[in-house]
Structure formats: C-alpha cells, structure tokens
Design a protein around this motif. Structure first.
Motif, PDB file in Angstrom:
ATOM      1  N   ILE A  62       1.397   2.541  -3.516  1.00 26.90           N
ATOM      2  CA  ILE A  62       0.253   3.206  -4.157  1.00 26.90           C
ATOM      3  C   ILE A  62       0.303   4.713  -3.964  1.00 26.90           C
ATOM      4  O   ILE A  62      -0.158   5.479  -4.814  1.00 26.90           O
ATOM      5  CB  ILE A  62      -1.078   2.654  -3.597  1.00 26.90           C
ATOM      6  CG1 ILE A  62      -1.148   1.133  -3.779  1.00 26.90           C
ATOM      7  CG2 ILE A  62      -2.284   3.305  -4.281  1.00 26.90           C
ATOM      8  CD1 ILE A  62      -2.317   0.496  -3.034  1.00 26.90           C
ATOM      9  N   ALA A  85      -4.325  -0.320  -8.418  1.00 33.27           N
ATOM     10  CA  ALA A  85      -4.912   0.534  -7.384  1.00 33.27           C
ATOM     11  C   ALA A  85      -4.509   1.990  -7.599  1.00 33.27           C
ATOM     12  O   ALA A  85      -5.307   2.913  -7.408  1.00 33.27           O
ATOM     13  CB  ALA A  85      -4.470   0.055  -6.006  1.00 33.27           C
ATOM     14  N   TRP A 125      -7.626  -1.318   2.255  1.00 31.21           N
ATOM     15  CA  TRP A 125      -7.058  -1.942   1.055  1.00 31.21           C
ATOM     16  C   TRP A 125      -6.196  -3.145   1.428  1.00 31.21           C
ATOM     17  O   TRP A 125      -6.267  -4.199   0.787  1.00 31.21           O
ATOM     18  CB  TRP A 125      -6.239  -0.919   0.271  1.00 31.21           C
ATOM     19  CG  TRP A 125      -5.885  -1.364  -1.114  1.00 31.21           C
ATOM     20  CD1 TRP A 125      -6.624  -1.172  -2.253  1.00 31.21           C
ATOM     21  CD2 TRP A 125      -4.718  -2.106  -1.519  1.00 31.21           C
ATOM     22  NE1 TRP A 125      -5.985  -1.736  -3.336  1.00 31.21           N
ATOM     23  CE2 TRP A 125      -4.817  -2.316  -2.917  1.00 31.21           C
ATOM     24  CE3 TRP A 125      -3.607  -2.590  -0.843  1.00 31.21           C
ATOM     25  CZ2 TRP A 125      -3.840  -2.996  -3.639  1.00 31.21           C
ATOM     26  CZ3 TRP A 125      -2.626  -3.281  -1.555  1.00 31.21           C
ATOM     27  CH2 TRP A 125      -2.746  -3.478  -2.939  1.00 31.21           C
ATOM     28  N   THR A 183      -8.573  -6.049  -8.431  1.00 27.41           N
ATOM     29  CA  THR A 183      -7.988  -4.852  -7.827  1.00 27.41           C
ATOM     30  C   THR A 183      -8.686  -3.584  -8.289  1.00 27.41           C
ATOM     31  O   THR A 183      -8.965  -2.686  -7.488  1.00 27.41           O
ATOM     32  CB  THR A 183      -6.484  -4.772  -8.135  1.00 27.41           C
ATOM     33  OG1 THR A 183      -5.840  -5.961  -7.692  1.00 27.41           O
ATOM     34  CG2 THR A 183      -5.852  -3.583  -7.434  1.00 27.41           C
ATOM     35  N   THR A 207     -10.730  -1.634  -5.442  1.00 25.58           N
ATOM     36  CA  THR A 207     -10.139  -0.342  -5.102  1.00 25.58           C
ATOM     37  C   THR A 207     -11.108   0.793  -5.389  1.00 25.58           C
ATOM     38  O   THR A 207     -11.213   1.755  -4.606  1.00 25.58           O
ATOM     39  CB  THR A 207      -8.830  -0.122  -5.877  1.00 25.58           C
ATOM     40  OG1 THR A 207      -7.935  -1.201  -5.623  1.00 25.58           O
ATOM     41  CG2 THR A 207      -8.178   1.186  -5.462  1.00 25.58           C
ATOM     42  N   MET A 211      -6.988   5.229  -8.062  1.00 25.09           N
ATOM     43  CA  MET A 211      -6.909   6.387  -7.171  1.00 25.09           C
ATOM     44  C   MET A 211      -6.586   7.669  -7.929  1.00 25.09           C
ATOM     45  O   MET A 211      -7.111   8.743  -7.610  1.00 25.09           O
ATOM     46  CB  MET A 211      -5.858   6.126  -6.095  1.00 25.09           C
ATOM     47  CG  MET A 211      -6.266   5.061  -5.087  1.00 25.09           C
ATOM     48  SD  MET A 211      -7.767   5.506  -4.171  1.00 25.09           S
ATOM     49  CE  MET A 211      -7.109   6.795  -3.100  1.00 25.09           C
ATOM     50  N   SER A 226      -0.928  -5.324  -8.402  1.00 30.42           N
ATOM     51  CA  SER A 226      -2.035  -4.868  -7.557  1.00 30.42           C
ATOM     52  C   SER A 226      -1.877  -3.396  -7.186  1.00 30.42           C
ATOM     53  O   SER A 226      -2.830  -2.620  -7.286  1.00 30.42           O
ATOM     54  CB  SER A 226      -2.136  -5.732  -6.293  1.00 30.42           C
ATOM     55  OG  SER A 226      -1.047  -5.524  -5.419  1.00 30.42           O
ATOM     56  N   CYS A 227      -0.670  -2.986  -6.784  1.00 24.20           N
ATOM     57  CA  CYS A 227      -0.503  -1.579  -6.413  1.00 24.20           C
ATOM     58  C   CYS A 227      -0.604  -0.679  -7.646  1.00 24.20           C
ATOM     59  O   CYS A 227      -1.105   0.449  -7.564  1.00 24.20           O
ATOM     60  CB  CYS A 227       0.817  -1.367  -5.680  1.00 24.20           C
ATOM     61  SG  CYS A 227       2.297  -1.276  -6.713  1.00 24.20           S
ATOM     62  N   ALA A 254     -12.337   3.352  -2.581  1.00 18.99           N
ATOM     63  CA  ALA A 254     -12.070   4.779  -2.751  1.00 18.99           C
ATOM     64  C   ALA A 254     -13.344   5.593  -2.607  1.00 18.99           C
ATOM     65  O   ALA A 254     -13.356   6.652  -1.954  1.00 18.99           O
ATOM     66  CB  ALA A 254     -11.428   5.033  -4.117  1.00 18.99           C
ATOM     67  N   SER A 257      -5.859   2.908   3.146  1.00 19.55           N
ATOM     68  CA  SER A 257      -4.753   1.944   3.123  1.00 19.55           C
ATOM     69  C   SER A 257      -5.035   0.736   4.000  1.00 19.55           C
ATOM     70  O   SER A 257      -4.721  -0.404   3.633  1.00 19.55           O
ATOM     71  CB  SER A 257      -3.456   2.628   3.567  1.00 19.55           C
ATOM     72  OG  SER A 257      -3.102   3.660   2.681  1.00 19.55           O
ATOM     73  N   PRO A 289       0.818  -1.228   0.000  1.00 23.60           N
ATOM     74  CA  PRO A 289       0.000   0.000   0.000  1.00 23.60           C
ATOM     75  C   PRO A 289       0.844   1.267   0.000  1.00 23.60           C
ATOM     76  O   PRO A 289       0.391   2.310  -0.496  1.00 23.60           O
ATOM     77  CB  PRO A 289      -0.839  -0.122   1.278  1.00 23.60           C
ATOM     78  CG  PRO A 289      -0.116  -1.094   2.139  1.00 23.60           C
ATOM     79  CD  PRO A 289       0.575  -2.035   1.206  1.00 23.60           C
ATOM     80  N   VAL A 311      -8.013  -6.179  -0.169  1.00 23.97           N
ATOM     81  CA  VAL A 311      -7.429  -6.404  -1.496  1.00 23.97           C
ATOM     82  C   VAL A 311      -6.140  -7.220  -1.388  1.00 23.97           C
ATOM     83  O   VAL A 311      -6.022  -8.291  -1.994  1.00 23.97           O
ATOM     84  CB  VAL A 311      -7.162  -5.080  -2.245  1.00 23.97           C
ATOM     85  CG1 VAL A 311      -6.567  -5.360  -3.622  1.00 23.97           C
ATOM     86  CG2 VAL A 311      -8.453  -4.279  -2.379  1.00 23.97           C
TER      87      VAL A 311
END
Length: 392
Positions: A115, A174, A135, A351, A355, A178, A170-171, A359, A132, A112, A139
């Motif tokens: 991200i 995400a 997540w 993801t 996400t 975001m 994944s990050c 969010a 975070s 996280p 996630v």
C-alpha cells in the motif's frame, strides 16, 4: 502425517515470500525522488517487524482460528496457544502447523507494505505505522479468514489461489483510499516526478519475480502437480505481461521503456496470482496479455481521474488482482464465476469502507500528512535524519 519434502518446500517458499518485502523496498525506492528513497524503504522493512508480531499474537488466530459466524477466527490460538507440531488437517495436512503459520505470516507482512507506494513521499512515519498495524488487524485478517480461513466467502465457493483478493485487490483498494484521503504530492500537476534510480527498480523487479515463485507455487502447500503448474504459470504470465505492456507503450508513446518492462512484469505476477493453480499454461498466456494491456491503461487512467497514486499500486495490484480473480472463473472449470464476482465485490467494498474509516481515525489521532516544508525538504532527512546519497 508430516511429509518432510512438503515441509522443506513450504519453509523455502516462506523464505522466498519474505524476500519479496525487502525486494519491494528496493523496487519502490528506485521509483521515488532521491530525497525520499530511505523513507520508502523503511516503510516496507518495518512491516516485517510489526506484522510478524501482530501475526504471532492475534493475526494468525483471527485469520485461521476456529470460525466465528463466518466473519472472523476466534482468539483460541492467541500467541500461538494450542499450535503443536502436528499438521492441520483443515489447511495443510502434510506439514506441521507452525510451518503453515509462518508461511502465511509472510503474506500478511507484504500486503500493507504494498500500500505504501500509493502515498509515498508525503505521510508521517508514526502515522503510517499506526495505520498499517490497524489495517493488518482490521482489514487483512478478516479478509484472510473469509477466503482462506473457512469464512463465508470460502463457503460460497470463492477461490483465491495465492492472494489476488486477500493481497492484491485489498492493497489496491486501500491504496486508492489513501491516495484520495492524503491528497496529491505538492507540485504533482506542475512538474514531472522522475524515478531517481531505475536500475534499483530493475533489481527489485528481479527479486520480486524470484520471490513470487514461493508466493504462488508455495500456495499449493505441497510438492505436487499443482505446485509445478503454478510455478510455470507464474513465470509465463510475468514474461507475457512484460512484453504486452512494452508493445502497448511503444505503440502509444513511441518508445519502449525500462519502467514499462518492470511494471508489466509486476502486473503479470499480480494478475496470475489468484489463478496460478487453476489455469493451464495457455491460460497464463491469456492472463499475461490482459494484464499487460489492461493494467497499462489502468495506470494511465489515474491522470484523468485525478488521484496521485505515486507508484501505481491501484492500476497494477488492485486492477491486476481483480482481473486475475475473474479470469480464474472464466478459464478454469473448477472455479465458479459467480462466486468470484461476489468475492471481488465483497473485498472491494469492505476494503474501501474500512480503509477510509481507519485513515480518518489515524488522521485525527496523529495527522497523516507531513507539512509543506518537510515534504519539500524530503522525508529522509526530516523524518529519519539520514540520506541515501552523500556527496564527498
């Protein structure tokens, strides 16, 4: 049976992976404007506290606990209940299970944190903390179980040596969500946002490169030939990608840059991660070349696509993680390409959707974005009451 050498190796590797989170803080800190450097640094640092506690109480059990329908681990090991000092035959058969647990904790911490580069300079700290934590819980833990904890993707044959899907893809996905949900920084299309301290970013690059040996070689979970090859591949891919990125940048823009060299190295490290223990040294060179070239153009693409990924998380980590995962299936006979494709699709779709929902929920509960005056003044002063540089 516990092997003392393997145990020491994994403990040292865990320490190296932990180093990567403050290293990331330094790397990111140099890339933002001076009025936001501390806000970016604390976003990485606080993950060490938050995610470590989440991991101890529920994260490890949800990720590596007894499988529930291939989707998630049970809470049998809540607060590390039932975790003794005997090895876990399922995950690391030569080290005490708490050693494996704390090693995996460091992966959960940095994911996280990565991200944050996408929405740097414009998100409220309280909202960032809430997002975070959710997540990591909803996630990261499921993905970790699917691929590393005996879940449905691992049964299908998807292989991810050290986190190309679990961490980087994944990050990256995400980060894309975001960046779109939060919106661009004010003035993004009118003025260039120049990194305020590139030497700081170079230091962060070096520390990340150093820590990455624990990230990748440590994922062999023992002192063996796989660990040696992963170590060599990690360095080879990073060095090759750095050169490839600088050459492409030089040809396209007319000048090689320090930022390009740093970006290329990180792209190579992220891209080799899922394949580090599966490919030969020549395979690492191929992956490094592809990482340097493809991630470079992926970073440039954000301008045409219209999203403000402030520190290039999508183009470097997202694209790199996916590319490396697929290349493992191309270059290694022990990795099934079809299973890698399914793993990529599942990781990306889950993801993106999860996400986006998180969010929106956090935005309703706490408000993701700071107001215009706060953003103009800078988050260091307005959110944290401090400045990185004070003129005498």
């Amino acid at each position: 049976m516990v092997d003392k050498v393997d145990t020491l190796f994994l403990l040292v590797s865990a320490a190296l992976v932990l180093l990567m989170t403050p290293a990331l803080a330094v790397f990111y800190g140099g890339l933002v404007r001076r009025k936001n450097v501390l806000s970016v640094i604390i976003q990485s640092l606080i993950m060490i506290s938050l995610v470590t506690l989440e991991w101890i109480y529920v994260g490890y059990s949800l990720s590596f606990g007894p499988d529930v329908h291939g989707i998630i681990g049970s809470l049998k090991h809540w607060a590390l209940q039932g975790i003794g000092f005997s090895p876990s035959p399922q995950y690391a058969s030569t080290v005490p299970e708490p050693v494996f647990m704390i090693y995996q904790c460091m992966f959960a911490v940095i994911t996280p944190a990565l991200i944050t580069g996408a929405f740097a300079e414009r998100v409220r700290f309280r909202s960032f903390v809430l997002f975070s934590l959710l997540w990591a819980l909803l996630v990261y833990n499921p993905l970790c179980h699917w691929i590393w904890g005996g879940g449905w993707l691992s049964r299908l044959g998807t292989l991810d040596f050290a986190g190309g899907l679990v961490v980087h893809a994944s990050c990256g996905m995400a980060a894309l969500v975001m960046a779109l949900v939060v919106g661009a920084r004010r003035g993004a299309k009118q003025e260039p946002f120049i990194p305020h301290n590139l030497p700081l970013t170079v230091i962060g690059t070096g520390l990340l490169w150093f820590g990455w040996f624990g990230f990748n070689a440590g994922s062999a979970l023992a002192v063996n030939n796989t660990a040696i090859q992963a170590f060599i591949n990690t360095h080879t891919a990073a060095a090759t990608a750095m050169l490839a990125w600088v050459i492409v940048e030089w040809l396209k823009q007319g000048k090689p840059t320090t930022l390009g060299a740093c970006s290329g190295a990180i792209a190579g490290l992220a891209t080799i991660t899922p394949a580090a223990g599966f490919v030969s040294t020549q395979g690492a060179v191929i992956i490094g070349i592809l990482a340097g070239v493809i991630c470079y153009f992926a970073v440039l693409a954000k301008n045409g696509l219209g999203y403000d990924d402030a520190l290039d998380v999508v183009g470097i980590h997202g694209v790199g993680g996916i590319l490396g995962t697929l290349m493992a299936g191309v270059l290694s006979p022990q990795v099934k390409f079809s299973a890698q494709v399914i793993g990529v699709v599942a990781t990306v779709v889950y993801t993106l959707v999860a996400t986006f929902i998180l969010a929106k929920v956090v935005d309703v509960l706490s408000g993701l974005r700071v107001d215009e005056e706060t953003e103009y003044t800078g988050l260091d002063v307005t959110e944290h009451g401090e400045e990185a540089y004070v003129l005498a």
